[in-house]
Design a protein around this motif. Structure first.
Motif, PDB file in Angstrom:
ATOM      1  N   ARG A 133       0.797  -1.425   0.028  1.00  0.00           N
ATOM      2  CA  ARG A 133      -0.012  -0.092   0.080  1.00  0.00           C
ATOM      3  C   ARG A 133       0.860   1.236  -0.126  1.00  0.00           C
ATOM      4  O   ARG A 133       2.167   1.158   0.367  1.00  0.00           O
ATOM      5  CB  ARG A 133      -0.987  -0.091   1.190  1.00  0.00           C
ATOM      6  N   ALA A 134       0.221   2.507  -0.325  1.00  0.00           N
ATOM      7  CA  ALA A 134       0.787   3.661  -0.375  1.00  0.00           C
ATOM      8  C   ALA A 134       0.018   4.521   0.563  1.00  0.00           C
ATOM      9  O   ALA A 134      -1.263   4.601   0.393  1.00  0.00           O
ATOM     10  CB  ALA A 134       0.998   4.303  -1.702  1.00  0.00           C
ATOM     11  N   VAL A 135       0.806   5.071   1.422  1.00  0.00           N
ATOM     12  CA  VAL A 135      -0.014   6.296   2.317  1.00  0.00           C
ATOM     13  C   VAL A 135       0.730   7.424   2.355  1.00  0.00           C
ATOM     14  O   VAL A 135       2.040   7.558   2.461  1.00  0.00           O
ATOM     15  CB  VAL A 135      -0.119   5.651   3.905  1.00  0.00           C
ATOM     16  N   LEU A 136      -0.080   8.535   2.790  1.00  0.00           N
ATOM     17  CA  LEU A 136       0.616   9.970   3.010  1.00  0.00           C
ATOM     18  C   LEU A 136       0.383  10.225   4.344  1.00  0.00           C
ATOM     19  O   LEU A 136      -0.778  10.352   4.900  1.00  0.00           O
ATOM     20  CB  LEU A 136      -0.090  10.794   2.085  1.00  0.00           C
ATOM     21  N   LEU A 137       1.377  10.549   5.253  1.00  0.00           N
ATOM     22  CA  LEU A 137       1.459  10.734   6.395  1.00  0.00           C
ATOM     23  C   LEU A 137       1.195  12.219   6.753  1.00  0.00           C
ATOM     24  O   LEU A 137       1.245  12.992   5.962  1.00  0.00           O
ATOM     25  CB  LEU A 137       2.851  10.264   7.166  1.00  0.00           C
ATOM     26  N   ASN A 138       0.784  12.649   7.940  1.00  0.00           N
ATOM     27  CA  ASN A 138       0.564  13.946   8.235  1.00  0.00           C
ATOM     28  C   ASN A 138       1.575  14.736   8.759  1.00  0.00           C
ATOM     29  O   ASN A 138       1.742  15.875   8.574  1.00  0.00           O
ATOM     30  CB  ASN A 138      -0.292  14.034   9.627  1.00  0.00           C
ATOM     31  N   SER A 139       2.654  14.273   8.345  1.00  0.00           N
ATOM     32  CA  SER A 139       4.165  15.111   8.049  1.00  0.00           C
ATOM     33  C   SER A 139       4.350  15.281   6.646  1.00  0.00           C
ATOM     34  O   SER A 139       5.486  16.122   6.492  1.00  0.00           O
ATOM     35  CB  SER A 139       5.235  14.107   8.675  1.00  0.00           C
TER      36      SER A 139
END
Length: 496
Positions: A133-139
């Motif tokens: 999977r690919a995720v975009l963190l809140n950083s």
């Protein structure tokens, strides 16, 4: 009749309400999808929407502050970027030398790794990973992960910065920041951070260097490379081993209560600047280079920067306009290993280089020797001589901005590539016109010859069917004499 009208109005109202409900339902679904798309799984596919004029979001972080998507660049080009949503500021971009075209035939897919292909199906960027999977963190960190507990990170955008660092992001000696115009870069040395200008075809010139002050910890030779980290507390820390910094550069927000977001960007003028998002705008909180004339090229090629007064030109005959004095050049003056005399010389007193402390120099020269050394060196574009010290600085890249100083003994010698003379241009034009006239003449001769042959052929056929007086002949048997008759007998076997 009244009942019919009433029923019709009621039916119309029900249709309108149904359409409003359907539209609202689709809107809520789209909003929900956009808000909850916080993960990309294998099989994801996306292409640019030709109707989108700016940014097309694909993946959001949990807070909604950042978004991964397609950015339209200069109307026709495609970039894959991470945006700060509230300001539309680019935080990260796929680092490509050239961008593919914005077309719905371009494709970004995720099958364990990101692959970006252009309209012809050519792969222009790939992460070369096999994740889940690919995720975009809140950083603002984009990660490709294996679905484990805890997740295993295979790839992350923090390891491949473009022109920006964000808070709590590490910057190692294997990385580089590259300005969006690709003219400048930031890299780490053994104990310093340096800014470099790409002035000439693969040659980098350092123009800024900040060494570690080593106030709290020492840089140990052979103890490993250094790295930087941008801290949310408002400073840029330099580390070698452990958590004690060997250097600390404080921003304006240092040790102040802050709930915003901090970033550091290498700008297109070559300066390294820090910005803080305070909720509605970006505040400038740090500049590596504080004075305009200390920038690598604030007044463009062959420009003169006067502290407190702005830009002018080295050549007094040239008016400074459009950010330059003489068009920027490249390459050198070398031809077959010797200096070619295809330049004219511009001299100016009371000038120095903005970053002379970081340039190589020669000593024991006179002014004439310094200039002569550059004149005969085909890779030299200029020299600056300081009479008080005898230092001779050689410029091995196309001349950019120099700084005006009060000391008239600091002199500059600058080569300017010779433009083609009018005589040469006229000669070239005459040769070109001569060649063109020759080609046209040959074409006319060929066409004339072909026309003549066609005319002869037609004339021969016409004469065959005509008498000498121009009347039409009855055929080949008119007035057959004995000789003609015998020739027919012999040639065709005709028997009378």
């Amino acid at each position: 009749m009244c009942g019919l009208i009433t029923n019709s109005a009621a039916t119309h109202s029900r249709v309108v309400l149904a359409l409003v409900f359907i539209t609202l339902f689709h809107f809520l679904i789209s909003v929900s999808t956009a808000a909850t798309r916080q993960e990309l799984a294998r099989g994801f596919r996306a292409s640019p929407d030709t109707a989108v004029r700016s940014f097309q979001p694909l993946l959001n972080d949990p807070t909604g502050n950042f978004s991964l998507g397609f950015l339209r660049v200069e109307e026709t080009q495609l970039a894959v970027v991470i945006l700060h949503v509230a300001s539309s500021e680019t935080i990260w971009t796929v680092n490509l030398t050239t961008f593919p075209a914005w077309t719905d035939r371009a494709l970004l897919r995720f099958d364990g790794g990101f692959v970006l292909s252009d309209a012809d199906g050519r792969v222009v960027w790939s992460t070369d990973t096999a994740g889940d999977r690919a995720v975009l963190l809140n950083s603002s960190n984009l990660q490709i992960q294996l679905a484990r507990d805890p997740p295993v990170v295979l790839w992350q955008s923090f390891d491949f910065p473009a022109d920006t660092l964000v808070e709590n992001q590490n910057f190692s000696s294997e990385m580089a920041l590259i300005s969006s115009n690709r003219a400048y870069s930031a890299r780490l040395g053994a104990d310093f951070i340096g800014l470099y200008a790409e002035f000439n075809e693969g040659r980098s010139q350092i123009y800024y260097r900040h060494r570690a002050l080593q106030a709290k910890a020492q840089v140990i030779p052979g103890g490993g490379p250094i790295h930087l980290q941008l801290h949310s507390d408002g400073y840029l820390g330099m580390y070698q081993n452990g958590s004690v910094p060997v250097d600390l550069q404080a921003f304006n927000t240092f040790q102040k209560p802050a709930n915003g977001f901090l970033r550091l960007r290498l700008d297109t003028d070559g300066n390294l600047r820090g910005f803080y998002w305070e909720g509605s705008k970006w505040d400038l909180v740090y500049e590596a280079i504080s004075e305009q004339c200390e920038l690598p090229s604030p007044c463009g090629s062959y420009g003169l920067c006067e502290p407190g007064a702005g830009c002018s030109c080295l050549d007094n005959r040239t008016v400074y306009s459009s950010g330059q004095c003489i068009p920027a050049d490249s390459g050198d003056f070398c031809g077959n290993g010797v200096a070619k005399k295809d330049f004219w010389v511009l001299r100016r007193s009371g000038v120095e280089l903005p970053f002379k402390e970081l340039m190589n120099y020669r000593t024991g020269f006179t002014k004439d020797q310094c200039e002569s050394f550059c004149e005969t060196n085909c890779s030299c574009w200029g020299s600056l001589y300081y009479n008080a010290t005898g230092f001779c600085y050689l410029v091995d890249y196309p001349v950019r901005t120099v700084v005006a100083v009060a000391d008239g003994t600091k002199t500059g010698y600058f080569k300017v590539r010779q433009a083609p003379s009018r005589a040469k241009l006229k000669m070239g034009l005459e040769i070109g016109l001569g060649i063109l006239a020759g080609i046209v003449g040959i074409a006319v001769m060929i066409l004339g010859f072909a026309s003549y042959r066609q005319w002869r052929r037609r004339r021969g056929i016409g004469r065959f069917f005509e008498d000498d007086d121009g009347s039409v002949s009855p055929g080949p048997y008119k007035d057959l004499g004995s000789a003609s008759f015998k020739s027919i007998e012999m040639g065709s076997g005709f028997v009378r």
